[in-house]
Scaffold this motif. Sequence first.
Motif, short mmCIF file in Angstrom:
data_model
loop_
_atom_site.label_atom_id
_atom_site.label_comp_id
_atom_site.label_asym_id
_atom_site.label_seq_id
_atom_site.Cartn_x
_atom_site.Cartn_y
_atom_site.Cartn_z
N ALA A 1 -16.13 13.83 6.33
CA ALA A 1 -15.67 14.84 6.89
C ALA A 1 -14.77 15.43 7.94
O ALA A 1 -13.66 16.00 7.78
N GLN A 2 -15.15 14.68 8.79
CA GLN A 2 -14.50 14.96 10.41
C GLN A 2 -13.04 13.62 9.72
O GLN A 2 -12.26 14.56 10.06
N ALA A 3 -12.68 13.14 9.26
CA ALA A 3 -11.86 12.21 8.56
C ALA A 3 -10.55 13.46 7.71
O ALA A 3 -9.57 13.48 8.13
N ARG A 4 -10.99 14.24 6.49
CA ARG A 4 -11.10 15.12 5.83
C ARG A 4 -10.21 16.23 6.70
O ARG A 4 -9.25 16.35 6.23
N ALA A 5 -10.66 16.60 7.47
CA ALA A 5 -10.23 17.53 8.71
C ALA A 5 -9.57 17.00 9.08
O ALA A 5 -7.75 17.86 9.17
N LYS A 6 -9.01 15.25 9.74
CA LYS A 6 -8.18 15.69 10.62
C LYS A 6 -6.89 15.12 9.61
O LYS A 6 -5.59 14.97 10.10
N ASP A 7 -7.10 14.79 8.08
CA ASP A 7 -5.98 14.54 7.40
C ASP A 7 -5.79 16.19 7.32
O ASP A 7 -3.85 16.28 6.95
N LYS A 8 -6.09 17.37 7.74
CA LYS A 8 -5.77 18.33 7.45
C LYS A 8 -4.75 19.18 8.51
O LYS A 8 -4.33 19.63 8.44
N GLY A 9 -5.11 18.24 9.16
CA GLY A 9 -3.88 18.56 10.54
C GLY A 9 -4.56 19.02 12.19
O GLY A 9 -4.25 19.22 13.07
N GLU A 10 -6.33 18.38 11.96
CA GLU A 10 -7.67 19.08 13.02
C GLU A 10 -7.37 17.57 14.21
O GLU A 10 -8.01 16.78 13.45
N GLU A 11 -6.42 17.70 15.07
CA GLU A 11 -6.04 16.50 15.79
C GLU A 11 -7.43 16.40 16.76
O GLU A 11 -7.46 14.82 16.93
N GLU A 12 -8.56 17.34 16.95
CA GLU A 12 -9.03 17.20 17.76
C GLU A 12 -10.38 16.10 16.88
O GLU A 12 -11.89 16.19 17.66
N ALA A 13 -9.82 15.65 15.62
CA ALA A 13 -11.74 15.73 14.72
C ALA A 13 -11.56 14.27 14.74
O ALA A 13 -11.00 13.49 14.97
N MET A 14 -12.74 13.64 14.69
CA MET A 14 -13.04 12.15 14.47
C MET A 14 -12.90 11.19 13.49
O MET A 14 -12.26 11.47 12.70
N TYR A 15 -12.29 10.15 13.90
CA TYR A 15 -12.05 9.31 12.99
C TYR A 15 -13.57 8.46 12.59
O TYR A 15 -14.50 8.14 13.33
N PHE A 16 -12.83 7.69 11.78
CA PHE A 16 -14.21 7.16 10.51
C PHE A 16 -13.67 5.92 11.02
O PHE A 16 -13.85 4.18 11.63
N ASP A 17 -15.21 5.05 12.09
CA ASP A 17 -15.57 3.91 12.70
C ASP A 17 -17.04 2.68 11.83
O ASP A 17 -17.63 3.23 11.71
N ALA A 18 -15.48 2.35 11.52
CA ALA A 18 -16.74 1.70 10.12
C ALA A 18 -17.42 0.77 10.86
O ALA A 18 -18.72 0.52 10.20
N ASP A 19 -17.37 -0.28 11.71
CA ASP A 19 -18.07 -1.00 12.45
C ASP A 19 -19.36 0.37 13.29
O ASP A 19 -20.48 -0.09 13.38
N TYR A 20 -19.13 1.28 13.21
CA TYR A 20 -20.31 1.58 14.60
C TYR A 20 -21.00 1.67 12.98
O TYR A 20 -22.64 1.63 13.18
N ILE A 21 -21.13 2.04 11.72
CA ILE A 21 -21.18 2.19 10.43
C ILE A 21 -22.69 1.44 10.23
O ILE A 21 -23.68 0.99 10.47
N ARG A 22 -21.56 -0.28 10.32
CA ARG A 22 -22.50 -1.41 10.23
C ARG A 22 -23.47 -1.54 10.88
O ARG A 22 -24.69 -1.69 10.81
N ALA A 23 -22.91 -1.30 12.90
CA ALA A 23 -24.70 -1.56 13.75
C ALA A 23 -25.24 -0.95 13.32
O ALA A 23 -26.16 -1.02 13.27
N LEU A 24 -25.23 0.41 12.66
CA LEU A 24 -26.30 2.06 12.29
C LEU A 24 -27.30 1.14 11.10
O LEU A 24 -28.51 0.56 10.96
N GLU A 25 -26.49 0.17 10.44
CA GLU A 25 -27.08 -0.64 8.99
C GLU A 25 -27.86 -1.41 9.56
O GLU A 25 -28.99 -1.87 8.96
N TYR A 26 -27.56 -1.73 11.14
CA TYR A 26 -28.67 -3.04 11.42
C TYR A 26 -29.68 -2.02 12.12
O TYR A 26 -30.88 -3.04 12.36
#
Length: 512
Positions: free
Chosen positions: A450-475
């Motif tokens: 959802a944050q990535a979609r907001a960034k694509d629409k021009g919201e500069e302060e929206a968060m990036y998608f951090d795939a490695d952080y998701i991988r860490a949570l999966e542990y």
Amino acid sequence: MTDIQSEAESISQDEPQHEYHAQHENHIIAERREKLAEWRLSGRAYPNDFRRVDVADKLRELHGDKDAEMLEATTVAVSVAGRIMLKRLMGKASFVTLQDLSGRIQLYISRDAVGEAVYNDFKHWDIGDIVGASGSLMKTRTGELSVKVGEIRLLSKSLRPLPDKFHGLTDVELKYRRRYVDLVMNDETRFVFARRSRIIQSMREYMCGHGFMEVETPMLQPIPGGAAAKPFVTRHNALDMDLYLRIAPELYLKRLVVGGYEKVFEVNRNFRNEGLSTRHNPEFTMMEFYEAYADYKSLMDFTEGLLRHAARAALNTETFIYQEREIDFSKAFSRMTILEAILKFHPEFTGQQLNNPEWLMTKIQEFGETVKPGGVGSLQLQLFEASAEGRLWEPTFIMDYPVEVSPLARASDTNPEVAERFELFIAGREIANGFSELNDPEDQAARFMAQARAKDKGEEEAMYFDADYIRALEYGLPPTGGCGIGIDRLVMLLTDSPAIRDVILFPQMRAE
């Protein structure tokens, strides 16, 4: 004393800096450079073999209550060094006020004690020069503890005149740009930064005393995360990739909790590419901490205790004055929701109005703010910020933020629209932000999307998608609570400083 020297000392001591004429200052600098050239010819310029043994405040503590007879009988030998802040030439004997890291002490210099050649050289030294002196302690007729100098040496030449000793460095912009001069001239400035050091040290002691481990996480990050902010970007040539100065250490600290370090903290520098104000500097200091098996309610208790400890360490009290108003850390900090805070200051509003998007947008604009896109929760938060935040003087936790503006916080079990999150406000400013951490990897991935979609629409302060952080949570991240405390804003409170630049040694400034 030469006419030029007399004029130089008159200007450096008796005229405020803003009244200096360029020709006067250039004249002084040229005269001092001539003295430096003569000093170089002697082969003694800028020595590095003098070793200071004593500092002013310690000498005063140990010997300040002794009378002249006792000091003369015991012959207390001392060795001091520092900057000349005042000279009084009186024929065959002179007095100097010397300033070191701890304070000031007076030197008594006589021609008979140091020798005629040294005394003649000394008479041509300037305010601001750095000297080393050895001798014994004495008391003057007025009872002032002084060093009766037996040996004195010029250690470093000051080529630029210091500001007027009575007014200090009064130009606010120059105070920030030339902090080195501000620190020399202003006792209050040195006091602020000494207190800042004590505050940070007390926080470290509190954290370590409660079983937390201090860690360090990357300042250069391939993906900036942990906050909604615009990052600074740089280029790493060897890796041929863009890197970002961190906006927060949060995602790395939670990786450490995944790895088994269940109580961690970091006193960290963050960088956010945002405007300058009395509350904002693009480079600032925070402390973030994370604890497994804690939630946002226990974090509020812990944060309250931590700030109380910092106040006691800095002020020896839990009640203090900030900008002519009292703040009391001894009482339990207030806790209320966003809606409760709005209604406290605006009892004329109704619950029905506060859930009406059209009414909320209109009211936000009436308070002079631009409406940002969002649902009802986001609009309620914007109205809170516009109408109530600045009026929260006593320490107050505002709780239960909308999930849509809290992408890293766990949603409440009783209301999925609300996050288990708080922000602490004191004197109308946000001091801390904490929440029960979102540890569901699938929910976190959806929020990142959802944050990535907001960034694509021009919201500069929206968060990036951090795939490695998701991988860490999966542990597996255990149930965890985390909090960030703004060190600079806390220091502002505990030093009665109105602007963030007053508590940052070298704040960011526009180019001269």
